[in-house]
Design a protein around this motif. Structure first.
Motif, mmCIF file in Angstrom:
data_model
loop_
_atom_site.group_PDB
_atom_site.id
_atom_site.type_symbol
_atom_site.label_atom_id
_atom_site.label_comp_id
_atom_site.label_asym_id
_atom_site.label_seq_id
_atom_site.Cartn_x
_atom_site.Cartn_y
_atom_site.Cartn_z
ATOM 1 N N LEU A 30 0.835 -1.189 0.000
ATOM 2 C CA LEU A 30 0.000 0.000 0.000
ATOM 3 C C LEU A 30 0.875 1.246 0.000
ATOM 4 O O LEU A 30 1.831 1.336 0.773
ATOM 5 C CB LEU A 30 -0.898 0.039 1.237
ATOM 6 C CG LEU A 30 -2.179 -0.787 1.232
ATOM 7 C CD1 LEU A 30 -2.828 -0.735 2.621
ATOM 8 C CD2 LEU A 30 -3.149 -0.285 0.174
ATOM 9 N N CYS A 31 0.546 2.189 -0.847
ATOM 10 C CA CYS A 31 1.200 3.489 -0.875
ATOM 11 C C CYS A 31 0.126 4.532 -0.586
ATOM 12 O O CYS A 31 -0.851 4.637 -1.323
ATOM 13 C CB CYS A 31 1.847 3.730 -2.234
ATOM 14 S SG CYS A 31 2.800 5.254 -2.338
ATOM 15 N N VAL A 32 0.305 5.271 0.506
ATOM 16 C CA VAL A 32 -0.705 6.225 0.966
ATOM 17 C C VAL A 32 -0.097 7.623 0.926
ATOM 18 O O VAL A 32 0.880 7.903 1.613
ATOM 19 C CB VAL A 32 -1.183 5.897 2.391
ATOM 20 C CG1 VAL A 32 -2.309 6.841 2.806
ATOM 21 C CG2 VAL A 32 -1.646 4.444 2.484
ATOM 22 N N ILE A 33 -0.697 8.490 0.116
ATOM 23 C CA ILE A 33 -0.140 9.823 -0.118
ATOM 24 C C ILE A 33 -1.161 10.888 0.249
ATOM 25 O O ILE A 33 -2.289 10.887 -0.248
ATOM 26 C CB ILE A 33 0.274 9.996 -1.601
ATOM 27 C CG1 ILE A 33 1.268 8.902 -2.007
ATOM 28 C CG2 ILE A 33 0.867 11.381 -1.827
ATOM 29 C CD1 ILE A 33 2.567 8.888 -1.236
ATOM 30 N N THR A 34 -0.756 11.810 1.123
ATOM 31 C CA THR A 34 -1.619 12.926 1.486
ATOM 32 C C THR A 34 -1.333 14.118 0.581
ATOM 33 O O THR A 34 -0.200 14.342 0.162
ATOM 34 C CB THR A 34 -1.421 13.328 2.956
ATOM 35 O OG1 THR A 34 -0.039 13.645 3.188
ATOM 36 C CG2 THR A 34 -1.834 12.194 3.877
ATOM 37 N N ARG A 35 -2.398 14.916 0.335
ATOM 38 C CA ARG A 35 -2.280 16.039 -0.589
ATOM 39 C C ARG A 35 -2.841 17.335 0.004
ATOM 40 O O ARG A 35 -3.311 18.199 -0.735
ATOM 41 C CB ARG A 35 -2.996 15.697 -1.901
ATOM 42 C CG ARG A 35 -2.523 14.395 -2.562
ATOM 43 C CD ARG A 35 -3.104 14.246 -3.939
ATOM 44 N NE ARG A 35 -2.606 15.288 -4.816
ATOM 45 C CZ ARG A 35 -3.210 15.676 -5.955
ATOM 46 N NH1 ARG A 35 -4.354 15.101 -6.311
ATOM 47 N NH2 ARG A 35 -2.692 16.635 -6.693
ATOM 48 N N GLY A 36 -2.794 17.453 1.311
ATOM 49 C CA GLY A 36 -3.274 18.672 1.946
ATOM 50 C C GLY A 36 -4.743 18.921 1.648
ATOM 51 O O GLY A 36 -5.602 18.048 1.839
ATOM 52 N N ALA A 37 -5.041 20.103 1.156
ATOM 53 C CA ALA A 37 -6.428 20.476 0.868
ATOM 54 C C ALA A 37 -7.034 19.663 -0.266
ATOM 55 O O ALA A 37 -8.256 19.678 -0.469
ATOM 56 C CB ALA A 37 -6.507 21.962 0.533
ATOM 57 N N ASP A 38 -6.196 18.929 -1.019
ATOM 58 C CA ASP A 38 -6.697 18.096 -2.113
ATOM 59 C C ASP A 38 -7.001 16.671 -1.686
ATOM 60 O O ASP A 38 -7.300 15.818 -2.532
ATOM 61 C CB ASP A 38 -5.690 18.084 -3.263
ATOM 62 C CG ASP A 38 -5.578 19.434 -3.944
ATOM 63 O OD1 ASP A 38 -6.612 20.132 -4.035
ATOM 64 O OD2 ASP A 38 -4.468 19.808 -4.372
ATOM 65 N N GLY A 39 -6.908 16.362 -0.394
ATOM 66 C CA GLY A 39 -7.293 15.046 0.082
ATOM 67 C C GLY A 39 -6.153 14.051 0.125
ATOM 68 O O GLY A 39 -5.011 14.412 0.426
ATOM 69 N N ALA A 40 -6.440 12.798 -0.194
ATOM 70 C CA ALA A 40 -5.437 11.742 -0.082
ATOM 71 C C ALA A 40 -5.724 10.636 -1.080
ATOM 72 O O ALA A 40 -6.854 10.465 -1.542
ATOM 73 C CB ALA A 40 -5.424 11.175 1.332
ATOM 74 N N ILE A 41 -4.668 9.875 -1.389
ATOM 75 C CA ILE A 41 -4.743 8.784 -2.365
ATOM 76 C C ILE A 41 -4.108 7.541 -1.739
ATOM 77 O O ILE A 41 -3.092 7.630 -1.054
ATOM 78 C CB ILE A 41 -3.965 9.135 -3.649
ATOM 79 C CG1 ILE A 41 -4.547 10.382 -4.327
ATOM 80 C CG2 ILE A 41 -3.948 7.960 -4.624
ATOM 81 C CD1 ILE A 41 -3.671 10.913 -5.453
ATOM 82 N N ALA A 42 -4.687 6.397 -1.985
ATOM 83 C CA ALA A 42 -4.077 5.120 -1.617
ATOM 84 C C ALA A 42 -4.063 4.217 -2.840
ATOM 85 O O ALA A 42 -5.058 4.123 -3.565
ATOM 86 C CB ALA A 42 -4.843 4.450 -0.482
ATOM 87 N N VAL A 43 -2.922 3.568 -3.061
ATOM 88 C CA VAL A 43 -2.760 2.663 -4.199
ATOM 89 C C VAL A 43 -2.208 1.348 -3.679
ATOM 90 O O VAL A 43 -1.220 1.330 -2.935
ATOM 91 C CB VAL A 43 -1.811 3.246 -5.256
ATOM 92 C CG1 VAL A 43 -1.595 2.243 -6.392
ATOM 93 C CG2 VAL A 43 -2.360 4.556 -5.804
ATOM 94 N N GLY A 44 -2.852 0.263 -4.076
ATOM 95 C CA GLY A 44 -2.349 -1.046 -3.691
ATOM 96 C C GLY A 44 -3.366 -2.128 -3.936
ATOM 97 O O GLY A 44 -4.575 -1.876 -4.004
ATOM 98 N N ARG A 45 -2.856 -3.349 -4.098
ATOM 99 C CA ARG A 45 -3.720 -4.516 -4.294
ATOM 100 C C ARG A 45 -4.700 -4.329 -5.439
ATOM 101 O O ARG A 45 -5.866 -4.707 -5.379
ATOM 102 C CB ARG A 45 -4.486 -4.834 -3.003
ATOM 103 C CG ARG A 45 -3.558 -5.133 -1.832
ATOM 104 C CD ARG A 45 -4.308 -5.242 -0.533
ATOM 105 N NE ARG A 45 -3.384 -5.393 0.583
ATOM 106 C CZ ARG A 45 -3.744 -5.307 1.858
ATOM 107 N NH1 ARG A 45 -5.003 -5.064 2.171
ATOM 108 N NH2 ARG A 45 -2.864 -5.456 2.811
#
Length: 328
Positions: A243-258
């Motif tokens: 899992l790769c979890v990336i925060t983007r401040g006011a733009d929210g967040a993304i998770a990629v995996g599986r």
């Protein structure tokens, strides 16, 4: 998980935040750039502390803040971090335990002092931070209990500790203990400055299979992957972890995996008071949701909600319970 004592066990800096109002003149006299962060040695920390006015002292540290967040959400959290046998060490241990986090690391005796972050707050609400890691630099393998690691659903490691040999060895050993017990290991990149100092080590760590869940913000992801395009950076990093979890401040967040890619928007805070701790509480929400077996989107949403709560108050930890967020 039913065979665990903790949802998350974290290893990180044990630091006390010492926050005091000041004026611009002190910053000028100290040669400080407003809003910056610098690392101090012991003499520098003691000298600056003497110059500070009446202060508010509270436990801090990135991973420790995350564990306090998990406890506030109703989760089971534990923390390993090195303190000294001094007043600040007593404050740290009391605060983190009072917030419901298991903390059993013995204090070091002798001429070792607990880490502290001296925070100067000017009338315009800008925070200028001065950090001395102190006893955290001496965290050793001896502080890691294999049975405790095995009884945590997730092990969470903080990159700030990577600057020193002993805690770096301890974290690698703990990761191996977790994998021996079939537990996933999460790692937060902590700060883009950490990547600047240790990028080859982090690349090797991520590529070694020791890390299952990688946390970072978008700038850290780009810096580690050396891709200007965020999607390319995430794709490169996600190829090495579950899992790769990336925060983007006011733009929210993304998770990629599986085979999934999920994005959530940021949650508007009820007030914007202090952004300190937003990333730490996001990690708390995500890790709690993941440990509880929630879907990726739900875990991301819980992280975003927890982050919105902490920035609505003063300080890097929740001021009250957050169980209502976990129940939504």
């Amino acid at each position: 998980m039913h065979d665990t004592d903790y949802d998350v066990l974290a290893i990180g800096d044990a630091v006390v935040d010492v926050i005091a109002p000041t004026d611009d003149a002190l910053l000028a006299e100290e040669g400080l750039r407003k809003g910056s962060m610098r690392v101090l040695d012991r003499d520098g920390a003691e000298r600056l502390y003497e110059r500070m006015g009446p202060a508010q002292e509270m436990s801090g540290g990135s991973a420790a803040n995350s564990m306090a967040g998990i406890a506030a959400l109703g989760g089971r959290a534990a923390f390993v971090g090195q303190i000294g046998s001094d007043q600040l060490g007593t404050i740290f241990a009391h605060d983190i335990r009072a917030q419901g986090v298991a903390f059993d690391t013995p204090a070091l005796d002798g001429d070792v002092t607990t880490g502290r972050c001296l925070i100067l707050v000017t009338p315009d609400a800008q925070r200028t931070m001065n950090t001395y890691r102190g006893a955290s630099e001496h965290l050793s393998v001896d502080a890691i209990d294999p049975a405790q690691v095995a009884k945590a659903a997730i092990l969470y490691l903080e990159a700030y500790l990577w600057d020193h040999d002993a805690p770096r060895v301890a974290m690698k050993k703990a990761a191996d203990m977790a994998h021996d017990a079939s537990r996933p290991v999460a790692f937060t990149l902590s700060d883009i400055a950490c990547i600047g100092r240790h990028r080859p080590d982090f690349v090797e760590l991520v590529g070694s299979g020791r890390i299952d869940i990688l946390f970072g913000n978008e700038d850290e992801a780009r810096a580690l992957a050396r891709h200007d395009d965020l999607d390319d950076a995430i794709a490169a990093l996600a190829g090495h972890v579950d899992l790769c979890v990336i925060t983007r401040g006011a733009d929210g967040a993304i998770a990629v995996g599986r085979g999934e890619r999920v994005a959530v928007p940021a949650v508007p805070p009820r007030a914007l008071v202090d952004t300190t701790g937003a990333g730490d509480l996001f990690a708390a929400g995500f890790l709690a949701g993941h440990a509880w077996g929630r879907p990726l989107e739900a875990s991301l949403a819980l992280g975003a909600a927890a982050a919105a709560e902490v920035i609505a108050d003063y300080g890097a930890r929740p001021l009250g319970q957050l169980r209502h967020l976990a129940a939504d």
